[in-house]
Motif scaffolding. Structure first.
Motif, PDB file in Angstrom:
ATOM      1  N   LYS A 174      69.576  76.521  92.661  1.00  0.00           N
ATOM      2  CA  LYS A 174      70.917  76.027  92.308  1.00  0.00           C
ATOM      3  C   LYS A 174      70.835  75.056  91.145  1.00  0.00           C
ATOM      4  N   ARG A 175      69.831  74.196  91.157  1.00  0.00           N
ATOM      5  CA  ARG A 175      69.659  73.265  90.042  1.00  0.00           C
ATOM      6  C   ARG A 175      69.309  74.018  88.755  1.00  0.00           C
ATOM      7  N   ALA A 176      68.511  75.074  88.892  1.00  0.00           N
ATOM      8  CA  ALA A 176      68.203  75.893  87.711  1.00  0.00           C
ATOM      9  C   ALA A 176      69.473  76.485  87.124  1.00  0.00           C
ATOM     10  N   LEU A 177      70.383  76.932  87.988  1.00  0.00           N
ATOM     11  CA  LEU A 177      71.669  77.466  87.536  1.00  0.00           C
ATOM     12  C   LEU A 177      72.495  76.393  86.834  1.00  0.00           C
ATOM     13  N   LEU A 178      72.674  75.266  87.493  1.00  0.00           N
ATOM     14  CA  LEU A 178      73.533  74.207  86.946  1.00  0.00           C
ATOM     15  C   LEU A 178      72.923  73.542  85.718  1.00  0.00           C
ATOM     16  N   ASN A 179      71.615  73.640  85.553  1.00  0.00           N
ATOM     17  CA  ASN A 179      70.959  73.088  84.361  1.00  0.00           C
ATOM     18  C   ASN A 179      70.808  74.115  83.248  1.00  0.00           C
ATOM     19  N   GLY A 180      71.448  75.278  83.425  1.00  0.00           N
ATOM     20  CA  GLY A 180      71.472  76.281  82.361  1.00  0.00           C
ATOM     21  C   GLY A 180      70.216  77.111  82.227  1.00  0.00           C
ATOM     22  N   LYS A 181      69.375  77.136  83.273  1.00  0.00           N
ATOM     23  CA  LYS A 181      68.139  77.912  83.198  1.00  0.00           C
ATOM     24  C   LYS A 181      68.364  79.385  83.536  1.00  0.00           C
ATOM     25  N   MET A 182      69.462  79.687  84.226  1.00  0.00           N
ATOM     26  CA  MET A 182      69.758  81.073  84.579  1.00  0.00           C
ATOM     27  C   MET A 182      71.235  81.216  84.888  1.00  0.00           C
ATOM     28  N   SER A 183      71.716  82.466  84.903  1.00  0.00           N
ATOM     29  CA  SER A 183      73.096  82.743  85.267  1.00  0.00           C
ATOM     30  C   SER A 183      73.193  82.914  86.783  1.00  0.00           C
ATOM     31  N   LEU A 184      74.433  83.031  87.292  1.00  0.00           N
ATOM     32  CA  LEU A 184      74.618  83.204  88.730  1.00  0.00           C
ATOM     33  C   LEU A 184      74.054  84.547  89.187  1.00  0.00           C
ATOM     34  N   THR A 185      74.228  85.591  88.385  1.00  0.00           N
ATOM     35  CA  THR A 185      73.676  86.897  88.768  1.00  0.00           C
ATOM     36  C   THR A 185      72.149  86.872  88.770  1.00  0.00           C
ATOM     37  N   GLN A 186      71.558  86.113  87.868  1.00  0.00           N
ATOM     38  CA  GLN A 186      70.096  85.977  87.869  1.00  0.00           C
ATOM     39  C   GLN A 186      69.628  85.194  89.092  1.00  0.00           C
ATOM     40  N   ALA A 187      70.391  84.175  89.496  1.00  0.00           N
ATOM     41  CA  ALA A 187      70.040  83.419  90.696  1.00  0.00           C
ATOM     42  C   ALA A 187      70.103  84.316  91.927  1.00  0.00           C
ATOM     43  N   ILE A 193      85.373  88.392  85.243  1.00  0.00           N
ATOM     44  CA  ILE A 193      84.045  88.668  84.678  1.00  0.00           C
ATOM     45  C   ILE A 193      83.232  87.382  84.579  1.00  0.00           C
ATOM     46  N   TYR A 194      83.882  86.299  84.182  1.00  0.00           N
ATOM     47  CA  TYR A 194      83.181  85.015  84.088  1.00  0.00           C
ATOM     48  C   TYR A 194      82.799  84.483  85.467  1.00  0.00           C
ATOM     49  N   GLU A 195      83.606  84.778  86.488  1.00  0.00           N
ATOM     50  CA  GLU A 195      83.229  84.389  87.848  1.00  0.00           C
ATOM     51  C   GLU A 195      82.011  85.186  88.300  1.00  0.00           C
ATOM     52  N   LEU A 196      81.948  86.450  87.916  1.00  0.00           N
ATOM     53  CA  LEU A 196      80.803  87.299  88.251  1.00  0.00           C
ATOM     54  C   LEU A 196      79.513  86.729  87.674  1.00  0.00           C
ATOM     55  N   SER A 197      79.539  86.378  86.409  1.00  0.00           N
ATOM     56  CA  SER A 197      78.321  85.877  85.763  1.00  0.00           C
ATOM     57  C   SER A 197      78.030  84.427  86.101  1.00  0.00           C
ATOM     58  N   GLY A 198      79.061  83.697  86.576  1.00  0.00           N
ATOM     59  CA  GLY A 198      78.887  82.295  86.916  1.00  0.00           C
ATOM     60  C   GLY A 198      79.411  81.339  85.877  1.00  0.00           C
ATOM     61  N   LYS A 199      79.932  81.846  84.770  1.00  0.00           N
ATOM     62  CA  LYS A 199      80.433  80.957  83.717  1.00  0.00           C
ATOM     63  C   LYS A 199      81.611  80.117  84.179  1.00  0.00           C
ATOM     64  N   GLN A 200      82.452  80.696  85.055  1.00  0.00           N
ATOM     65  CA  GLN A 200      83.617  79.966  85.555  1.00  0.00           C
ATOM     66  C   GLN A 200      83.689  80.008  87.078  1.00  0.00           C
ATOM     67  N   ALA A 201      82.571  80.136  87.729  1.00  0.00           N
ATOM     68  CA  ALA A 201      82.563  80.203  89.191  1.00  0.00           C
ATOM     69  C   ALA A 201      82.841  78.819  89.779  1.00  0.00           C
ATOM     70  N   SER A 202      83.635  78.790  90.834  1.00  0.00           N
ATOM     71  CA  SER A 202      83.969  77.532  91.501  1.00  0.00           C
ATOM     72  C   SER A 202      82.787  77.044  92.332  1.00  0.00           C
ATOM     73  N   ASP A 203      82.860  75.776  92.720  1.00  0.00           N
ATOM     74  CA  ASP A 203      81.810  75.221  93.585  1.00  0.00           C
ATOM     75  C   ASP A 203      81.731  75.985  94.897  1.00  0.00           C
ATOM     76  N   GLU A 204      82.884  76.417  95.404  1.00  0.00           N
ATOM     77  CA  GLU A 204      82.918  77.167  96.663  1.00  0.00           C
ATOM     78  C   GLU A 204      82.152  78.478  96.537  1.00  0.00           C
ATOM     79  N   VAL A 205      82.358  79.182  95.415  1.00  0.00           N
ATOM     80  CA  VAL A 205      81.659  80.452  95.180  1.00  0.00           C
ATOM     81  C   VAL A 205      80.155  80.214  95.074  1.00  0.00           C
ATOM     82  N   ILE A 206      79.767  79.205  94.296  1.00  0.00           N
ATOM     83  CA  ILE A 206      78.343  78.911  94.102  1.00  0.00           C
ATOM     84  C   ILE A 206      77.685  78.533  95.418  1.00  0.00           C
TER      85      ILE A 206
END
Length: 458
Positions: free
Chosen positions: A117-130, A434-447
């Motif tokens: 999760k920290r890797a995601l929020l620190n820009g190391k990967m996208s939500l689909t990669q996580a 599409i942005y929710e899918l990739s994680g660009k605009q995913a809410s905290d609840e989704v994450i």
């Protein structure tokens, strides 16, 4: 960036050669220095990234173990933060003591999936990669591992970006045409909108079309083995599982319950169900078995319909033909080692178009490979492209469905000649999905929901 420093055991809670305790955060080096004393005497904070040190592990003044420390410096680490990993001997007690020592030294317990999760929020990967990280851990077959590794490298994310760029092109052109009508901005015509929206829609349709194949690779292929009594269903079950999972007998009705087994054939997991034989019976227990068989047959990804090649087709075989309508079917004509009395042509004619008919002997061990190969071909998995990226779970599919619905609405509106600004509303909603899918605009609840399926320590 998080302010807290977390730690967790990153290896399974079982006895093994080594255990790894992972520490991540701005105070990772400080925590590690209180627990680990390098034999060189060099301070951990002065070690270069991607280096290791041998030393002793302490809980205050009590020596716990000897071990190895690995150092990763921000931002070049898995989480994007300073990270230390302490490897100790793989005993359950000593591992927990080392974790406790790290907590006493100032770290906090990591939540499930918090490192990723920290890797995601620190820009190391996208939500689909996580999400692909969790799928790699759960992979049970070679083909799924290959596919999830391409997801981890960003295959699905790149497809999302391509579709998002296509939608953004349309929205940008609409905005420019509305805001600067007197400039040389190209007119947004009905035909142009229909064409461009249709192209984006085709990309989404292709993603949706690959969902079932991706799901089967990820979760396994549910396969119901059905047929009348004594055609060799249980022998085939034992052949595929490599062990005596089902009772084999000449007595009709031997299999009354569902016998299930998970097997790996050719890098793909088959979730086998050996079902009760199809026949009319007054036995109440056997009737229940037949009802369970019908349920498995209706829900299976593929049905392995077994026929006895040494006997002519019976009324029970023909009843099975009716049950197989609109199902993905692999017909197995068993007992090819005996004289054939079965009309293969009638079997082929009675099944759905595209159904496979394979003659074999369940007594031949090579028949397992034959069945595995034909199942892959029937489900179109043998030519499944891992590099293209695919929808791997229900969250992702729901996002694509929403985006697809919005594009369908926009396309229909464009066909009717609705004004571009009104069409733009549907396009913007599609882009949000599409942005929710990739994680660009995913809410905290989704994450948070995504990381619920992760283990602690990853």
């Amino acid at each position: 960036m998080y302010n807290s420093t977390i730690c967790a055991i990153a290896t399974p809670a079982a006895v093994g050669g080594i255990s790894v305790i992972r520490i991540s955060g701005e105070r990772a080096f400080e925590v590690a220095e209180r627990v680990f004393k390098p034999a060189s005497g060099k301070p951990i904070s002065e070690m270069r990234g991607y280096t290791a040190a041998y030393g002793k592990i302490y809980d205050n003044e009590e020596r716990l173990d000897d071990g190895v420390l690995l150092v990763f410096k921000a931002p070049h680490s898995y989480t994007g933060e300073d990270v230390c990993e302490i490897s100790c001997h793989g005993g359950i007690y000593v591992t927990r003591r080392v974790l406790t020592a790290c907590l006493k030294a100032g770290a906090e317990p990591a939540a499930a999936g918090e490192f990723t999760k920290r890797a995601l929020l620190n820009g190391k990967m996208s939500l689909t990669q996580a999400e692909a990280v969790a799928d790699i851990i759960a992979a049970q077959g070679g083909q799924m591992l290959s596919c999830t590794n391409t997801q981890r490298e960003g295959a699905l994310y790149r497809r999302c970006e391509k579709i998002a760029d296509m939608i953004m092109e349309i929205l940008s052109q609409i905005a420019a045409w509305i805001d600067y009508p007197d400039d040389d901005t190209p007119a947004v015509t009905r035909d142009w909108l229909v064409e461009k929206i249709g192209e984006a829609q085709a990309e989404l349709d292709d993603l949706l079309a690959g969902y079932d194949r991706g799901r089967m690779l990820r979760d396994g292929i549910s396969c119901a083995i059905v047929g009348k009594p004594n055609v060799g269903k249980s022998t085939i079950m034992n052949l595929l599982s490599g062990s005596r999972r089902s009772i084999v007998s000449d007595i009709e009705g031997t299999t009354r319950d569902i016998v299930e087994e998970s097997v790996n054939i050719g890098g793909v997991v088959l979730l086998l169900s050996d079902c009760a034989g199809i026949r009319e019976t007054e036995d109440e227990v056997e009737k229940i078995g037949v009802e369970l068989m019908l349920e498995k047959l209706n829900n299976a990804d593929i049905v392995l319909a077994v026929f006895d090649g040494s006997r002519e087709l019976s009324d029970e075989d023909r009843r099975l033909f009716e049950l197989l309508k609109n199902k993905k079917v692999l017909a197995v004509v068993n007992k090819s080692d005996l004289e054939n009395r079965l009309d293969i042509g009638e079997v082929k004619a009675a099944l759905n178009e595209g159904a496979s008919v394979t003659e074999l002997s369940a007594k031949d061990e090579k028949s397992a490979e034959v069945i595995g190969r034909v199942v892959m071909e029937r489900l179109e998995l043998s030519n499944f492209s891992a590099d293209a990226g695919f929808i791997a779970n229900e969250r992702q599919r729901a996002c694509v469905f929403r985006a697809s619905d919005e594009l369908h609405e926009a396309h229909a509106a464009a066909m009717l000649g609705v004004t571009p600004d009104a069409i733009g509303v549907s396009l913007e909603r599609a882009l949000d999905s599409i942005y929710e899918l990739s994680g660009k605009q995913a809410s905290d609840e989704v994450i948070n929901e995504v990381f619920k399926r992760f283990c602690v320590g990853k």
